[in-house]
Design a protein around this motif. Sequence first.
Motif, PDB file in Angstrom:
ATOM      1  N   THR A  22       0.880  -1.356   0.035  1.00  0.00           N
ATOM      2  CA  THR A  22       0.074  -0.017   0.069  1.00  0.00           C
ATOM      3  C   THR A  22       0.961   1.136  -0.074  1.00  0.00           C
ATOM      4  O   THR A  22       0.538   2.204  -0.736  1.00  0.00           O
ATOM      5  N   VAL A  23       1.931   1.200   0.808  1.00  0.00           N
ATOM      6  CA  VAL A  23       2.722   2.444   0.810  1.00  0.00           C
ATOM      7  C   VAL A  23       3.639   2.616  -0.414  1.00  0.00           C
ATOM      8  O   VAL A  23       3.599   3.608  -0.865  1.00  0.00           O
ATOM      9  N   HIS A  24       3.996   1.518  -1.075  1.00  0.00           N
ATOM     10  CA  HIS A  24       4.709   1.620  -2.171  1.00  0.00           C
ATOM     11  C   HIS A  24       3.912   2.081  -3.344  1.00  0.00           C
ATOM     12  O   HIS A  24       4.384   3.018  -4.219  1.00  0.00           O
ATOM     13  N   PHE A  25       2.485   1.482  -3.364  1.00  0.00           N
ATOM     14  CA  PHE A  25       1.683   1.903  -4.405  1.00  0.00           C
ATOM     15  C   PHE A  25       1.148   3.660  -4.203  1.00  0.00           C
ATOM     16  O   PHE A  25       1.309   4.031  -5.271  1.00  0.00           O
ATOM     17  N   ALA A  26       1.005   4.062  -3.057  1.00  0.00           N
ATOM     18  CA  ALA A  26       0.888   5.317  -2.720  1.00  0.00           C
ATOM     19  C   ALA A  26       1.963   6.202  -3.163  1.00  0.00           C
ATOM     20  O   ALA A  26       1.647   7.393  -3.849  1.00  0.00           O
ATOM     21  N   LEU A  27       3.108   6.034  -3.010  1.00  0.00           N
ATOM     22  CA  LEU A  27       4.381   6.441  -3.280  1.00  0.00           C
ATOM     23  C   LEU A  27       4.502   6.688  -4.858  1.00  0.00           C
ATOM     24  O   LEU A  27       4.809   7.643  -5.480  1.00  0.00           O
ATOM     25  N   VAL A  28       4.490   5.629  -5.435  1.00  0.00           N
ATOM     26  CA  VAL A  28       4.450   5.728  -6.890  1.00  0.00           C
ATOM     27  C   VAL A  28       3.126   6.490  -7.485  1.00  0.00           C
ATOM     28  O   VAL A  28       3.650   7.271  -8.481  1.00  0.00           O
ATOM     29  N   ALA A  29       2.184   6.428  -7.084  1.00  0.00           N
ATOM     30  CA  ALA A  29       1.144   7.273  -7.508  1.00  0.00           C
ATOM     31  C   ALA A  29       1.419   8.859  -7.341  1.00  0.00           C
ATOM     32  O   ALA A  29       1.066   9.571  -8.088  1.00  0.00           O
ATOM     33  N   VAL A  30       1.850   9.145  -6.331  1.00  0.00           N
ATOM     34  CA  VAL A  30       2.214  10.487  -5.956  1.00  0.00           C
ATOM     35  C   VAL A  30       3.434  10.988  -6.866  1.00  0.00           C
ATOM     36  O   VAL A  30       3.269  12.118  -7.412  1.00  0.00           O
ATOM     37  N   CYS A  31       4.310  10.241  -7.012  1.00  0.00           N
ATOM     38  CA  CYS A  31       5.175  10.641  -8.080  1.00  0.00           C
ATOM     39  C   CYS A  31       4.650  10.780  -9.253  1.00  0.00           C
ATOM     40  O   CYS A  31       5.198  11.599 -10.112  1.00  0.00           O
ATOM     41  N   LEU A  34       3.046  13.987  -9.632  1.00  0.00           N
ATOM     42  CA  LEU A  34       3.923  15.187  -9.824  1.00  0.00           C
ATOM     43  C   LEU A  34       4.498  15.163 -11.017  1.00  0.00           C
ATOM     44  O   LEU A  34       4.697  16.323 -11.475  1.00  0.00           O
ATOM     45  N   VAL A  35       4.859  14.246 -11.623  1.00  0.00           N
ATOM     46  CA  VAL A  35       5.508  14.328 -12.920  1.00  0.00           C
ATOM     47  C   VAL A  35       4.596  14.716 -13.881  1.00  0.00           C
ATOM     48  O   VAL A  35       4.935  15.574 -14.764  1.00  0.00           O
ATOM     49  N   GLY A  36       3.428  14.175 -13.878  1.00  0.00           N
ATOM     50  CA  GLY A  36       2.411  14.490 -14.923  1.00  0.00           C
ATOM     51  C   GLY A  36       2.018  16.123 -14.687  1.00  0.00           C
ATOM     52  O   GLY A  36       1.881  16.736 -15.804  1.00  0.00           O
ATOM     53  N   ILE A  37       2.035  16.792 -13.459  1.00  0.00           N
ATOM     54  CA  ILE A  37       1.667  18.014 -13.134  1.00  0.00           C
ATOM     55  C   ILE A  37       2.723  18.895 -13.559  1.00  0.00           C
ATOM     56  O   ILE A  37       2.542  19.878 -14.552  1.00  0.00           O
TER      57      ILE A  37
END
Length: 97
Positions: A22-31, A34-37
Amino acid sequence: MDRPTERNSPHWSADFVEHLRTVHFALVAVCLALVGIIQFRKPVEVTVAQSQLQEIRSAVDSWNPQAIFQNAFGRGLRPQAHYRPSPDPSEYDDLAA
């Protein structure tokens, strides 16, 4: 005596592994967000330059050559139909005086 291996260690319980996922998925999603933005955001300089270019275009479209000439050289002068500036700057000495 049964030695704990890496797989059946209490440290690697099902809850702990689920937490890591869950933590790994959340970190990947946030990254990725941010890259998309950052990638798809228009730079501020480009936006400002575009609005300035629009202002320049609208000013050029509304120019009145007769009024500009009269303001620059005085009210008594009239521009010639085919006015082209002379390449010799000494011809403009009488305007400076």
